[in-house]
Design an enzyme around this catalytic site. Structure first.
Site, PDB file in Angstrom:
ATOM      1  N   ILE A 296      49.263  48.540   0.482  1.00 36.65           N
ATOM      2  CA  ILE A 296      49.837  47.475   0.756  1.00 36.65           C
ATOM      3  C   ILE A 296      49.398  46.386  -1.119  1.00 36.65           C
ATOM      4  O   ILE A 296      49.852  45.384  -0.777  1.00 36.65           O
ATOM      5  CB  ILE A 296      48.910  46.770   2.058  1.00 36.65           C
ATOM      6  CG1 ILE A 296      50.012  48.328   3.116  1.00 36.65           C
ATOM      7  CG2 ILE A 296      49.602  45.515   2.319  1.00 36.65           C
ATOM      8  CD1 ILE A 296      50.784  47.970   3.327  1.00 36.65           C
TER       9      ILE A 296
ATOM     10  N   CYS B  74      38.478  49.658  -0.846  1.00 37.45           N
ATOM     11  CA  CYS B  74      39.860  49.623  -0.256  1.00 37.45           C
ATOM     12  C   CYS B  74      40.317  50.075  -1.614  1.00 37.45           C
ATOM     13  O   CYS B  74      39.820  50.313  -2.604  1.00 37.45           O
ATOM     14  CB  CYS B  74      40.698  48.318  -0.300  1.00 37.45           C
ATOM     15  SG  CYS B  74      42.273  48.298  -0.641  1.00 37.45           S
TER      16      CYS B  74
HETATM   17  C1  LIG Z   1      48.867  49.971   6.776  1.00 40.92           C
HETATM   18  C2  LIG Z   1      47.218  50.118   5.965  1.00 40.92           C
HETATM   19  C3  LIG Z   1      46.563  48.774   6.089  1.00 40.92           C
HETATM   20  C4  LIG Z   1      45.294  49.248   5.566  1.00 40.92           C
HETATM   21  N1  LIG Z   1      44.329  47.163   5.026  1.00 40.92           N
HETATM   22  C5  LIG Z   1      43.026  48.112   5.539  1.00 40.92           C
HETATM   23  C6  LIG Z   1      42.408  46.668   5.486  1.00 40.92           C
HETATM   24  O1  LIG Z   1      43.183  46.053   5.049  1.00 40.92           O
HETATM   25  N2  LIG Z   1      40.935  47.114   5.327  1.00 40.92           N
HETATM   26  C7  LIG Z   1      40.527  48.578   5.074  1.00 40.92           C
HETATM   27  O2  LIG Z   1      38.751  48.561   5.479  1.00 40.92           O
HETATM   28  N3  LIG Z   1      41.035  48.901   5.939  1.00 40.92           N
HETATM   29  C8  LIG Z   1      42.383  48.931   6.209  1.00 40.92           C
HETATM   30  N4  LIG Z   1      43.038  50.358   5.833  1.00 40.92           N
HETATM   31  C9  LIG Z   1      42.515  51.279   6.668  1.00 40.92           C
HETATM   32  C10 LIG Z   1      42.292  51.771   8.284  1.00 40.92           C
HETATM   33  O3  LIG Z   1      41.591  50.709   8.632  1.00 40.92           O
HETATM   34  C11 LIG Z   1      41.315  53.049   8.792  1.00 40.92           C
HETATM   35  O4  LIG Z   1      40.317  52.706   7.534  1.00 40.92           O
HETATM   36  C12 LIG Z   1      42.516  54.173   7.554  1.00 40.92           C
HETATM   37  O5  LIG Z   1      43.838  54.063   8.071  1.00 40.92           O
HETATM   38  C13 LIG Z   1      41.961  55.698   9.356  1.00 40.92           C
HETATM   39  O6  LIG Z   1      42.375  55.146   9.831  1.00 40.92           O
HETATM   40  P1  LIG Z   1      43.961  55.280  10.829  1.00 40.92           P
HETATM   41  O7  LIG Z   1      43.820  57.475  10.410  1.00 40.92           O
HETATM   42  O8  LIG Z   1      42.965  55.763  11.996  1.00 40.92           O
HETATM   43  O9  LIG Z   1      44.426  54.398  10.129  1.00 40.92           O
HETATM   44  C14 LIG Z   1      44.612  50.016   6.292  1.00 40.92           C
HETATM   45  C15 LIG Z   1      45.599  51.234   6.344  1.00 40.92           C
HETATM   46  C16 LIG Z   1      46.309  51.095   6.709  1.00 40.92           C
HETATM   47  C17 LIG Z   1      47.780  52.645   7.038  1.00 40.92           C
END
Ligand SMILES: Cc1cc2nc3c(=O)[nH]c(=O)nc-3n(C[C@H](O)[C@H](O)[C@H](O)COP(=O)(O)O)c2cc1C
Ligand SMILES: Cc1cc2nc3c(=O)[nH]c(=O)nc-3n(C[C@H](O)[C@H](O)[C@H](O)COP(=O)(O)OP(=O)(O)OC[C@H]3O[C@@H](n4cnc5c(N)ncnc54)[C@H](O)[C@@H]3O)c2cc1C
Lengths: 272, 304
Positions: free
Chosen positions: B72, B131
């Site tokens: 993103i 990130c």
């Molecule tokens: C579409 C998307 C956008 C994300 N944007 C951010 C973000 O802006 N800042 C951040 O710290 N993590 C971001 N993440 C990471 C998530 O907060 C999380 O740490 C990671 O996806 C693992 O958790 P999950 O498997 O439940 O998604 C993003 C993840 C996804 C899938």
């Protein structure tokens, strides 16, 4: 504002239109009640708790029966999700999220269009881009508008919904790669030929692959024909949360998001 | 919600240990249409930067088996846009807000911390040093103990808000990085951010994503995330917000048993808008079945 429902529906019909094109009809009254032409629905194609595939799959509404509480999606099998969807048995449950996105702007709502007495509307479809046009054509015909459809596909057997759209009273011109030589084989050439022949339209709608949309946009711009496009982009949530389905803005910097700013946009708003 | 799920994180009392993961929940508006946001312990908002960002060009999503790669690129309205346009909505909803912040430089992190300090409605900062989708800064800050400690120290100096530092899993020894940010005053540790991944288009013979690499999330990463939470829980004494692939109450319970005080749900929200309420209900029943009076009694139980 329409309210979006995450609803467990029931598959009530499975139709095989060609060896690769299918229509699935779902009874999901809360989604069907508010669905509008050009909007879409995100469907869980795999088994309920399965991660195969992980994401829901977006499909345009191909039929909407708000009173009967059903809607249909028309699709080509291109991968895992669509393959699973076509095999779901009638009577089985299926979860869907919708209605999503912004649908088509109808002529009376549309400012871009001149004050024609009886507006004449043009639909341009490429391949599965036909999917959202039946509900749109129904609405246009109900409003007493004259509607023409230019419809291109690879094979003539791929021209799904052609008969049904004709039956609504549309003038339908088709082109396929099979009939090469007889008439234009690309729908964009057909569009150019139609305009060159002196046909006049007040508003156009197009749906199909990116390359086709950008060619249609060029032709419509040259003939000052206002145009709405139905876009596709790889998508996850469908809700405007993940910001994954970006599409470049034409005027200022930055992006639209197909799921909430679209899928239907005015052609001049986007870079294709 | 009953008392069974209430918990306390860095001086905040939370209605539940279940939070949203940054970037998978926007600023809460979309989910507010499905359920009362006060079900969540806190909303962790999409990553905020000093100035607005448009995000990355080209395709941004690739699905993988039980996973999702995203690129993103921190598309967000910038800190001023966030404070003016998004924060008032969340304040009105009465849910604690954790602001996830990202910078290209260490100074940008401290400027963000200073700007958000004392802003009504902001309960905590989550410092994103992980990130993978930005060209400068981002994950680089989370890559070594020195840089992670450096950013934490700077941010700490510029805010009285509780701080959680969000770690990258793309490191060899996550426990030592956790320790070094704890030593610099982090009040909490969030983990994991996404795993670096990629996909290649066999027709064009090119990487699918413009940045070549993106961040992998979803059920596929859960075993790795859980292992890292376990390692960090054994190394630090500050609370942990565990995340990575949590999709069901069982997943959430595993992270809690491994030592996470809170859990965050990311990708699962994109597949099921009711993921968080369903997880909360399941956890509450689990607490009851375990004969416990509070979820807090279960934190770290698997380590015994
Ligand atoms: C579409 C998307 C956008 C994300 N944007 C951010 C973000 O802006 N800042 C951040 O710290 N993590 C971001 N993440 C990471 C998530 O907060 C999380 O740490 C990671 O996806 C693992 O958790 P999950 O498997 O439940 O998604 C993003 C993840 C996804 C899938
Ligand atoms: C708003 C919207 C409406 C749509 N309406 C229809 C419709 O009415 N009928 C229909 O047949 N299809 C429609 N699509 C496309 C449809 O969503 C994809 O074909 C479907 O998700 C493929 O899933 P799969 O698991 O079968 O294939 P996958 O294995 O996921 O993909 C197969 C191939 O299709 C490509 N693809 C997958 N999703 C998309 C996408 N969103 N945009 C462009 N390419 C994609 C992949 O890159 C891959 O090459 C729509 C897409 C959007 C965004």
């Amino acid at each position: 504002m329409v309210s979006i429902k995450f609803e467990q529906g029931t598959v009530i019909a499975q139709e095989t239109l060609t060896p690769s094109i299918f229509r699935t009809t779902i009874h999901a009254p809360n989604i069907a009640a508010e669905a509008l032409p050009g909007q879409f629905v995100n469907i869980k194609c795999g088994a309920p708790a399965s991660y195969d595939p992980l994401l829901l799959r977006p499909f345009s509404f191909n039929r909407i029966d708000s009173e009967g509480g059903t809607f249909s999606v028309l699709y080509r099998v291109v991968g895992r999700g669509t393959e699973l969807l076509r095999h779901i048995r009638v009577g089985d449950k299926l979860t869907a999220l919708g209605p999503l996105g912004k649908g088509f702007v109808l002529p009376e709502q549309s400012k871009q269009m001149g004050p024609a007495a009886k507006p004449s509307v043009l639909l341009v479809a490429g391949g599965m881009g036909i999917a959202p046009f039946y509900p749109l054509a129904t609405a246009l015909v109900t409003h007493g508008l004259e509607v023409s459809l230019l419809y291109g596909a690879r094979l003539s057997s791929d021209l799904a919904d052609k008969t049904e759209l004709k039956a609504l009273g549309l003038r339908v011109l088709c082109c396929t790669e099979e009939q090469r030589g007889e008439c234009p084989s690309l729908v964009t050439d057909l569009l150019q030929a139609t305009i060159d022949a002196g046909d006049r339209f007040d508003l156009a709608y197009a749906c199909g692959p990116r390359g086709m949309l950008s060619a249609v946009k060029r032709v419509c711009k040259d003939s000052e024909l206002p145009l709405q496009l139905s876009l596709e982009e790889h998508m996850a949530c469908g809700l405007g949360v993940c910001l994954g389905c970006s599409c470049e803005r034409a005027s200022d910097e930055g992006y639209w998001h197909v799921c909430t700013d679209g899928p239907v946009v005015w052609a001049e708003e986007v870079k294709l | 919600m009953s008392e069974k799920l209430t918990t306390a994180l860095c001086g905040m009392s939370l209605s539940s240990p279940v939070l949203s993961a940054s970037g998978c929940y926007g600023y809460g508006r979309e989910f507010d249409k499905f359920y009362d946001l006060r079900l969540l312990g806190a909303v962790v908002v999409k990553g905020i930067t000093l100035r607005p960002r448009h995000g990355n060009a080209g395709r941004r999503l690739v699905e993988t088996p039980a996973g999702l790669i995203n690129s993103i690129g921190l598309e967000n309205p910038g800190v001023e846009g966030f404070i003016a346009e998004e924060l008032p909505f969340l304040r009105e909803k009465g849910v604690p807000v954790i602001v996830n912040i990202s910078g290209n430089t260490a100074e940008e992190y401290s400027e963000l911390a200073r700007r958000l300090d004392g802003v009504p409605g902001v309960s905590m900062l989550e410092v994103n040093i992980s990130c993978p989708n930005v060209k400068q800064g981002g994950m680089a800050f989370g890559a070594t103990c020195e840089s992670a400690a450096g950013v934490t120290r700077l941010v700490r100096r510029h805010t009285a808000l509780p701080l959680t530092v969000k770690l990258s899993p793309n490191v060899t020894d996550i426990a030592s990085i956790a320790k070094s940010v704890e030593e610099e005053g982090a009040d909490c540790i969030s983990l994991i951010n996404t795993l670096l991944g990629m996909a290649i288009d066999v027709d064009t013979k090119r990487p699918v994503l413009n940045n070549t690499f993106g961040g992998l999330s979803g059920p596929a990463v859960k075993p790795i995330a859980l292992r890292m939470v376990w390692q960090v829980a054994g190394a630090v004494s500050v609370p942990i917000i565990g995340m990575g692939g949590i999709s069901s109450w069982q997943d959430a319970a595993e992270f809690i048993l491994a030592g996470a005080l809170c859990v965050a749900v990311g990708t699962a929200n994109l597949l099921n808008p009711y993921a968080i309420p369903e997880i909360c209900i399941g956890l509450e029943e689990y607490v009851t079945r375990q004969g416990a009076s509070s979820i807090r009694e279960l934190v770290g139980s698997a380590r015994a």
